[in-house]
Design a protein around this motif. Sequence first.
Motif, PDB file in Angstrom:
ATOM      1  N   ASN A 150      39.106  46.934  30.033  1.00 20.77           N
ATOM      2  CA  ASN A 150      40.409  46.707  30.655  1.00 20.77           C
ATOM      3  C   ASN A 150      41.196  48.010  30.793  1.00 20.77           C
ATOM      4  O   ASN A 150      41.262  48.823  29.874  1.00 20.77           O
ATOM      5  CB  ASN A 150      41.223  45.703  29.837  1.00 20.77           C
ATOM      6  CG  ASN A 150      41.282  46.052  28.369  1.00 20.77           C
ATOM      7  OD1 ASN A 150      40.280  45.972  27.656  1.00 20.77           O
ATOM      8  ND2 ASN A 150      42.470  46.437  27.901  1.00 20.77           N
ATOM      9  N   SER A 155      36.561  51.198  39.417  1.00 16.45           N
ATOM     10  CA  SER A 155      36.915  50.572  40.690  1.00 16.45           C
ATOM     11  C   SER A 155      35.643  50.165  41.420  1.00 16.45           C
ATOM     12  O   SER A 155      34.524  50.332  40.914  1.00 16.45           O
ATOM     13  CB  SER A 155      37.736  51.545  41.542  1.00 16.45           C
ATOM     14  OG  SER A 155      37.001  52.735  41.786  1.00 16.45           O
ATOM     15  N   GLY A 175      40.152  43.250  32.816  1.00 15.14           N
ATOM     16  CA  GLY A 175      41.374  43.228  33.610  1.00 15.14           C
ATOM     17  C   GLY A 175      41.998  44.583  33.844  1.00 15.14           C
ATOM     18  O   GLY A 175      41.628  45.606  33.277  1.00 15.14           O
ATOM     19  N   ASP A 176      42.982  44.571  34.776  1.00 17.48           N
ATOM     20  CA  ASP A 176      43.780  45.762  35.094  1.00 17.48           C
ATOM     21  C   ASP A 176      42.926  46.903  35.625  1.00 17.48           C
ATOM     22  O   ASP A 176      43.102  48.072  35.255  1.00 17.48           O
ATOM     23  CB  ASP A 176      44.574  46.222  33.870  1.00 17.48           C
ATOM     24  CG  ASP A 176      45.509  45.138  33.359  1.00 17.48           C
ATOM     25  OD1 ASP A 176      46.142  44.477  34.189  1.00 17.48           O
ATOM     26  OD2 ASP A 176      45.588  44.949  32.135  1.00 17.48           O
ATOM     27  N   ASN A 177      41.980  46.573  36.490  1.00 18.87           N
ATOM     28  CA  ASN A 177      41.171  47.556  37.193  1.00 18.87           C
ATOM     29  C   ASN A 177      41.137  47.200  38.684  1.00 18.87           C
ATOM     30  O   ASN A 177      41.079  46.015  39.026  1.00 18.87           O
ATOM     31  CB  ASN A 177      39.733  47.583  36.647  1.00 18.87           C
ATOM     32  CG  ASN A 177      39.643  48.231  35.285  1.00 18.87           C
ATOM     33  OD1 ASN A 177      40.021  49.384  35.098  1.00 18.87           O
ATOM     34  ND2 ASN A 177      39.148  47.480  34.303  1.00 18.87           N
ATOM     35  N   LEU A 179      39.157  46.548  41.056  1.00 17.22           N
ATOM     36  CA  LEU A 179      37.806  46.184  41.475  1.00 17.22           C
ATOM     37  C   LEU A 179      37.828  45.588  42.878  1.00 17.22           C
ATOM     38  O   LEU A 179      38.865  45.160  43.387  1.00 17.22           O
ATOM     39  CB  LEU A 179      37.214  45.170  40.488  1.00 17.22           C
ATOM     40  CG  LEU A 179      37.137  45.616  39.020  1.00 17.22           C
ATOM     41  CD1 LEU A 179      36.614  44.478  38.159  1.00 17.22           C
ATOM     42  CD2 LEU A 179      36.275  46.854  38.865  1.00 17.22           C
ATOM     43  N   ASN A 201      44.470  40.771  36.900  1.00 17.70           N
ATOM     44  CA  ASN A 201      44.719  41.911  37.785  1.00 17.70           C
ATOM     45  C   ASN A 201      43.442  42.688  38.101  1.00 17.70           C
ATOM     46  O   ASN A 201      43.391  43.910  38.002  1.00 17.70           O
ATOM     47  CB  ASN A 201      45.771  42.832  37.145  1.00 17.70           C
ATOM     48  CG  ASN A 201      46.257  43.903  38.100  1.00 17.70           C
ATOM     49  OD1 ASN A 201      46.238  43.721  39.320  1.00 17.70           O
ATOM     50  ND2 ASN A 201      46.683  45.034  37.558  1.00 17.70           N
ATOM     51  N   CYS A 202      42.401  41.964  38.488  1.00 15.58           N
ATOM     52  CA  CYS A 202      41.150  42.648  38.845  1.00 15.58           C
ATOM     53  C   CYS A 202      40.530  42.049  40.111  1.00 15.58           C
ATOM     54  O   CYS A 202      39.308  42.052  40.280  1.00 15.58           O
ATOM     55  CB  CYS A 202      40.169  42.642  37.683  1.00 15.58           C
ATOM     56  SG  CYS A 202      39.632  41.006  37.158  1.00 15.58           S
ATOM     57  N   ASN A 226      46.058  37.760  40.133  1.00 17.41           N
ATOM     58  CA  ASN A 226      44.896  37.832  40.998  1.00 17.41           C
ATOM     59  C   ASN A 226      45.214  37.153  42.329  1.00 17.41           C
ATOM     60  O   ASN A 226      46.385  37.050  42.712  1.00 17.41           O
ATOM     61  CB  ASN A 226      43.687  37.179  40.308  1.00 17.41           C
ATOM     62  CG  ASN A 226      43.029  38.102  39.295  1.00 17.41           C
ATOM     63  OD1 ASN A 226      42.494  39.151  39.653  1.00 17.41           O
ATOM     64  ND2 ASN A 226      43.083  37.728  38.022  1.00 17.41           N
TER      65      ASN A 226
END
Length: 983
Positions: A150, A155, A175-177, A179, A201-202, A226
């Motif tokens: 996370n 990316s 999360g928090d990437n 992608l 958040n991915c 998301n």
Amino acid sequence: MSNACSYRQLFLSLCLLFCLTFPCCVKSDELQILLTLKSALNKSSTDVLDSWEAAGSVCSFNGITCNGDGSVKEIELSNLKLTGVLPLDSICQLQSVDKLSFGYNLLYGAITDDLNNCSKLQYLDLGNNLFSGSFPEISSLSELRYLYLNGSGISGPFPWKSLETMTNLTVLSLGDNPLDRTPFPNEILKLKQLSWLYLANCSIEGEIPPAIGDLTELIDLELQMNYLSGELPSEIGNLHKLWQLELYSNGLTGKLPVGMRNLTSLEYFDASDNNFEGDISEVGYLTNLVSLQLFENQFRGQIPPELGEFKKLVNVSLYTNMFTGPLPQKLGSWADFNYIDVSENLLSGPIPPDMCKKGTMTKLLMLQNRFTGEIPTTYANCASLKRFRVSNNSLSGIVPAGIWGLPQVDIIDIAYNQFEGPITSDIKNAKEIGILSTQYNRLSGELPEEISEATSLVTIELNNNQISGEIPRGIGELKSLSSLQLQNNRLSGSIPESLGSCASISNVNMANNSLSGRIPSSLGSLPTLNTLDLSRNELSGRIPESLSSLKLNLFDLSYNRLTGPVPQSFSVEAYNSSLAGNPGLCSSTIQYFKKCPPDSGMSKSVRTLIVCFAVVALLLSSLGCFLYLRRTEKDGDRSLKEESWDVKSFHVLTFTEDEILDSIKQENLIGKGGSGNVYKVMLANGVELAVKHIWNTDSHGRRKSRSSTPMLGRRTGKEKEFDAEVQTLSSIRHVNVVKLYCSITSEDSSLLVYEYLRNGSLWDRLHMSQKMELDWDTRYEIAVGAAKGLEYLHHGCERPVIHRDVKSSNILLDEFLKPRIADFGLAKMVQANGGKDSTHVIAGTHGYIAPEYGYTYKVNEKSDVYSFGVVLMELVSGKRPIEPEFGDNKDIVSWICSKIQNKESVLSIVDPRIPVAFKEDAVKVLKIAILCTTKLPALRPTMRTVVQMLQEAEPCKLVGIVINKDGEVKKKETMESAEKLNP
């Protein structure tokens, strides 16, 4: 027999030798690997690895754990501010390592597929770092149980199929990437041992699959932020062990499924910022809830009464829904309750009395509902309260005295109710209060003198009550005061002279009272004053000449008892209505007023006295000139050029420092403002420049001299504005942003040299008497150009720049009426760490300020978008942001919203100077302005989208526009009538 013994002894000796030497070889190799790791990290961070020395034992190294045979088993180096590129090719040569923990550091570079060589890994933490590129395929890590990536910076596409081999995985945190977008990965649904799943958040999109209910070991499920859509599957109710469920900021729809009642272990539930509907009766079964967050949905029905019996509940946030009925009266009375926000619903009944029973409540937010009854007296003793907001309800009775004096309260907002009684002297104890909002009630009595002891006050809104008596003399002690709204009360007496000490004030409204006496001349010294409304009182005497120095967006002294000549700066037709109803005023230049007599009513003795003073003054000035000339001959001219100046150029200069300094004189003065005087400079080559001259002042507003140089280490407000403007403009290159050629600084003052824009500001052209008619094509081009300038600031700079004071007077026009964004004294760059700007001093100008300032003090790019929307409304309507015709406490945004009823009423908004043939085109731009001024910042478009919409708003183009949650154009359709503007 002896030979056999000899061979056996030889064999045992070789084994012993192997056992003694091979571990040493292993340790030697592992030592070298760890030293390689240490050398890969930057020198600034190696102090945490001081124990890693060539002569040491690897098992004694900080962060290293060995197994029984002395081999490295674990590397734990998280949260140590390590920086550098991780040498995975070397690390994965450690044969026994099963844990690598490098989370919460500053590591960068790519995560290579050498990671596959760490085949015994059970624990891998690379999260919260600065890696780049995509994550490699890692199917060889079949023993992995904990995977933390996370916030790692990876990316692109993620190798989801790699997870199929990790059947023992219990924690998956990705999360928090940023992608690549993907539907919910089916590979995750096969990981039956998962207890912790963090996919926030991915870029997960589509529906949550029903098979999520098969992951029955889940304790934590986080899918927030998301692109999820569709309904929440009923199978979610199979997750009996679930402790936390986070679904906020998606596009989920439908009702909460019936099976949710089975989640009896759930403590934290957040489904806010979605499109859920229906009731929340299922929540009534979740008896272990600690935090319930369901705001910004479309829920309706009653709040389950069972919530009043929840023993652990400390946070409830249900705002912006359609809930009805009462709140449970025992709500929050059991645990250390922290806050409630049920604003913007249809709730009724009384306020629950015991939410601060434990003395821990910080926020009570219940505005815009239908609550009735009185404020429970229990909250008068709630010393922990920071925000008390119950405005826009039907509450009544007397406000408990202790409410006014809560020691930590930041906002008291009881506006638009039916409260009675006085504001008590307890307010002296409210040392932290920033906003006092009580307008539109039935408060009475006198304002207590003790209000001047609440020195953190920024906004006082007491208008439309029955407050009587005099304005407290000590009002000037409120040095942070920005807005003072006292209109429509029963105030009497004079306006305190001390009000001129409120150097931060921008808005003063005392209209429709019974104030008398003279207007204090000290008001003319307020550097940031934008609006001054003293209309409909009993003020007398002359209009102070000092008011001429103010640059006001709203000025109204009408219907008083003022007498004498109108100051020259107000002797223009634009101020006729602002001075109406004062029959004692006169003017020698405008016909609206009676002519002033030659003597202006002065007696003979007064004229004689003035002549005597004039003669004496002439003699003294002659003597002064003589002494000055003598001194000049002796010492030389002591001008600005005598100072030591530092020049920083940002463009190729065609002028010298002396040319600029020689032009800083009274005859070249073209403007005054809170941040300094502005001069026009004509160079020898015919080029015109504008120069802003800012005197450095100390903390008391006094001009700094050379004797005060020891204090120069402290940056004053003016110096900070200067620094902000230089920092912002020095690196900006855009045709729609004013060009800063250079800065010239000394110990005493600072100069900013700009390009000169000869057509002044958009404000001048739209609203002042010297206005030049702007046809619709020109207005449209100004709108597009200004939008492009702001788009560049928000999206085109290395770090986004928030202007914070977007208004028509800060949009300058060149000789071809092309716009430039100007005046960056309040601008802020968004910090690289994502920090948000937050301040108690409200930045900006009344009428342009976004509504979230008063609620959160937060300033971001969407605040600029709101202000630009107001500018668009000015361009379309020709109205100022604040006009008397809008009504009390109304601005152009609320006025336009009130006019959106049918096509005819919408067209009536358009400036009558715009020909009928162009009114439909103007309405297209009005549509964009309304989107920009949406109350919720998240629903406003980005400036990039605003530019796109404006370009689409040219004649004969598509204008029906819908904005998605990212602030981007989602759909465009033909708008057949202006009625579609109606939200």
